[in-house]
Design a protein around this motif. Structure first.
Motif, short mmCIF file in Angstrom:
data_model
loop_
_atom_site.label_atom_id
_atom_site.label_comp_id
_atom_site.label_asym_id
_atom_site.label_seq_id
_atom_site.Cartn_x
_atom_site.Cartn_y
_atom_site.Cartn_z
N PHE A 57 -102.33 13.80 -36.05
CA PHE A 57 -103.56 14.32 -35.42
C PHE A 57 -104.29 13.18 -34.69
N VAL A 58 -104.44 12.05 -35.39
CA VAL A 58 -105.15 10.90 -34.80
C VAL A 58 -104.42 10.41 -33.54
N LEU A 59 -103.11 10.31 -33.64
CA LEU A 59 -102.33 9.80 -32.52
C LEU A 59 -102.44 10.75 -31.31
N ALA A 60 -102.28 12.05 -31.57
CA ALA A 60 -102.34 13.04 -30.48
C ALA A 60 -103.73 13.06 -29.86
N ALA A 61 -104.77 13.04 -30.70
CA ALA A 61 -106.15 13.09 -30.18
C ALA A 61 -106.46 11.83 -29.38
N ALA A 62 -105.99 10.68 -29.86
CA ALA A 62 -106.28 9.42 -29.18
C ALA A 62 -105.62 9.37 -27.80
N VAL A 63 -104.36 9.78 -27.74
CA VAL A 63 -103.65 9.78 -26.45
C VAL A 63 -104.31 10.78 -25.50
N HIS A 64 -104.60 11.99 -26.03
CA HIS A 64 -105.19 13.06 -25.22
C HIS A 64 -106.55 12.62 -24.65
N ALA A 65 -107.39 12.08 -25.52
CA ALA A 65 -108.74 11.68 -25.09
C ALA A 65 -108.68 10.47 -24.16
N GLY A 66 -107.78 9.55 -24.44
CA GLY A 66 -107.65 8.36 -23.58
C GLY A 66 -107.31 8.74 -22.14
N ILE A 67 -106.37 9.66 -22.01
CA ILE A 67 -105.96 10.09 -20.66
C ILE A 67 -107.09 10.88 -19.99
N GLY A 68 -107.74 11.75 -20.76
CA GLY A 68 -108.84 12.54 -20.21
C GLY A 68 -109.99 11.67 -19.73
N LEU A 69 -110.34 10.67 -20.55
CA LEU A 69 -111.44 9.79 -20.15
C LEU A 69 -111.06 8.90 -18.97
N GLN A 70 -109.78 8.59 -18.89
CA GLN A 70 -109.29 7.83 -17.72
C GLN A 70 -109.55 8.63 -16.43
N THR A 71 -109.29 9.93 -16.51
CA THR A 71 -109.52 10.80 -15.34
C THR A 71 -111.01 10.85 -15.02
N ILE A 72 -111.83 11.00 -16.05
CA ILE A 72 -113.29 11.08 -15.82
C ILE A 72 -113.79 9.76 -15.22
N ALA A 73 -113.29 8.63 -15.76
CA ALA A 73 -113.72 7.33 -15.24
C ALA A 73 -113.34 7.18 -13.76
N ARG A 74 -112.16 7.68 -13.42
CA ARG A 74 -111.68 7.59 -12.02
C ARG A 74 -112.50 8.48 -11.09
N GLU A 75 -112.79 9.69 -11.56
CA GLU A 75 -113.43 10.67 -10.67
C GLU A 75 -114.95 10.56 -10.65
N HIS B 202 -100.79 16.07 -9.74
CA HIS B 202 -101.18 16.11 -11.15
C HIS B 202 -102.69 15.92 -11.35
N ASN B 203 -103.39 15.59 -10.28
CA ASN B 203 -104.84 15.44 -10.38
C ASN B 203 -105.60 16.76 -10.23
N CYS B 204 -104.88 17.82 -9.86
CA CYS B 204 -105.55 19.12 -9.68
C CYS B 204 -106.11 19.60 -11.00
N HIS B 205 -107.37 20.05 -10.99
CA HIS B 205 -108.01 20.54 -12.22
C HIS B 205 -107.90 22.06 -12.36
N THR B 206 -107.20 22.68 -11.45
CA THR B 206 -107.02 24.13 -11.50
C THR B 206 -108.35 24.88 -11.47
N HIS B 207 -109.30 24.37 -10.71
CA HIS B 207 -110.58 25.08 -10.56
C HIS B 207 -110.42 26.35 -9.73
#
Lengths: 109, 242
Positions: A57-75, B202-207
């Motif tokens: 659970f920890v591993l999956a959540a960490a990878v998932h959140a890390g990638i998601g926050l990477q996208t938020i930081a970029r955008e 892969h950057n598409c958010h499917t909005h």
């Protein structure tokens, strides 16, 4: 987002679905007779099954959140791909560290 | 215009630091937004810059932001979009503004090239035509995506384009999907490599803003989902290695 990070984020989301459902069911069941540290630790201490469950659970959540926050930081903060990747990886490592510590605490400590 | 029913219209003037200018134009029963802009340019202010060509929804050159939403103005009736008898007309979003209602479409079309949305011939003999049955799934997928008129409405509506300027955008990716489904193409893996690079599909958010706004009812989100699936399969097979 690269094809690999896309794959990892979707894959970890799929892994987490049954884990989250199980986690919620256990929470509801565990609080039925009141919530106590003894009860929780009694269930988890020395249990390889719960150790494996929460380690995954920890591993999956960490990878998932890390990638998601990477996208938020970029955008949202206009970081470069490289800077966003570094920030995402650091966050992922922090979550893995904190999560591993928590798993160790309820299973072995 | 005394006694005549009129329509109030605010039109963006100048560059990025410009402002809206208000006009009153005759209100007609059947009137498109492009008719309104054309009236202003021909009768009220000949310096107004805007772009159009066919006036019948084929060329894709007259897209503008009308009351906050990107639309093809030649096929948008005023009666359908005017709020309280007023129109606000601005240039498309997410593109550099040249002047008034005219944007620079260069980044939009550069991305079509980056997405490799063009045919690359194979190495087969030129006199041998590749059979492409109409009911073949690839042909059906290409047909569903191919009628894009390059208007830029989806590009203007896309949040991800607004957030990251290297994102290829719905139109270029939709075109890449149509090209990838062309079984005659000699380098289909090259398309997947192009759309998997930084700023790719892969950057598409499917909005689904692209699908909601597309004037010819295409669904670029569906095309992008197809590219994601195809590129992930190629990645797992090791075909995307540089």
């Amino acid at each position: 987002m690269t094809p690999l990070s896309y794959l990892l984020q979707r894959g970890t989301a799929m892994i987490m679905v049954p884990l989250i459902v199980t986690h919620l069911i256990v929470i509801v069941m565990a609080v039925q007779g009141g919530l106590s540290a003894e009860e929780i630790l009694g269930r988890t201490r020395g249990s390889a099954a719960w150790a494996g469950f929460y380690a995954l659970f920890v591993l999956a959540a960490a990878v998932h959140a890390g990638i998601g926050l990477q996208t938020i930081a970029r955008e949202w903060f206009s970081l470069s791909d490289r800077a966003a990747a570094i920030a995402g990886h650091l966050f992922m490592l922090a979550l893995i560290g904190l999560g591993a510590r928590a798993v160790y605490a309820v299973v072995w400590a | 215009m005394s006694g005549e029913k009129t329509l109030g219209v605010d039109i963006w003037r100048g560059g990025a630091d410009g402002r809206y200018q208000s006009f009153e134009v005759p209100a007609r029963e059947n009137q498109t937004v492009l008719d309104v802009v054309t009236y202003v340019q021909r009768h009220l202010d000949s310096a107004l810059a805007y772009r159009f060509a066919c006036r019948v929804g084929v060329c894709g050159s007259c897209a503008m932001t009308v009351n906050g939403r990107p639309r093809w103005t030649c096929r948008t009736h005023v009666s359908r979009v005017a709020k309280a008898g007023r129109l606000t007309i601005a240039p498309l979003q997410n593109l550099p503004l040249i002047r008034d209602l005219v944007t620079d479409m260069t980044p939009f079309f550069d991305k079509w090239q980056r997405a490799r949305g063009r045919f690359v011939p194979g190495e087969g003999p030129r006199d041998q035509l590749a059979p492409v049955p109409p009911d073949k799934p690839e042909r059906a997928a290409a047909s569903a995506a191919i009628e894009c008129i390059n208007c830029g409405v989806c590009y203007s509506a896309c949040d991800v384009v607004a957030w990251r300027d290297d994102y290829l955008g719905p139109a270029a990716l939709n075109r890449a999907w149509a090209a990838w489904n062309d079984v005659r193409d000699g380098d289909r893996t090259g398309i997947l490599k192009a759309v998997s690079a930084s700023g790719g599909c892969h950057n598409c958010h499917t909005h689904q803003s692209c699908a909601a706004h597309c004037p010819v009812s295409l669904n670029p989100t569906f095309s992008i989902a197809g590219l994601k699936r195809a590129s992930i399969k190629a990645k797992l097979k090791g075909e995307l290695a540089p």
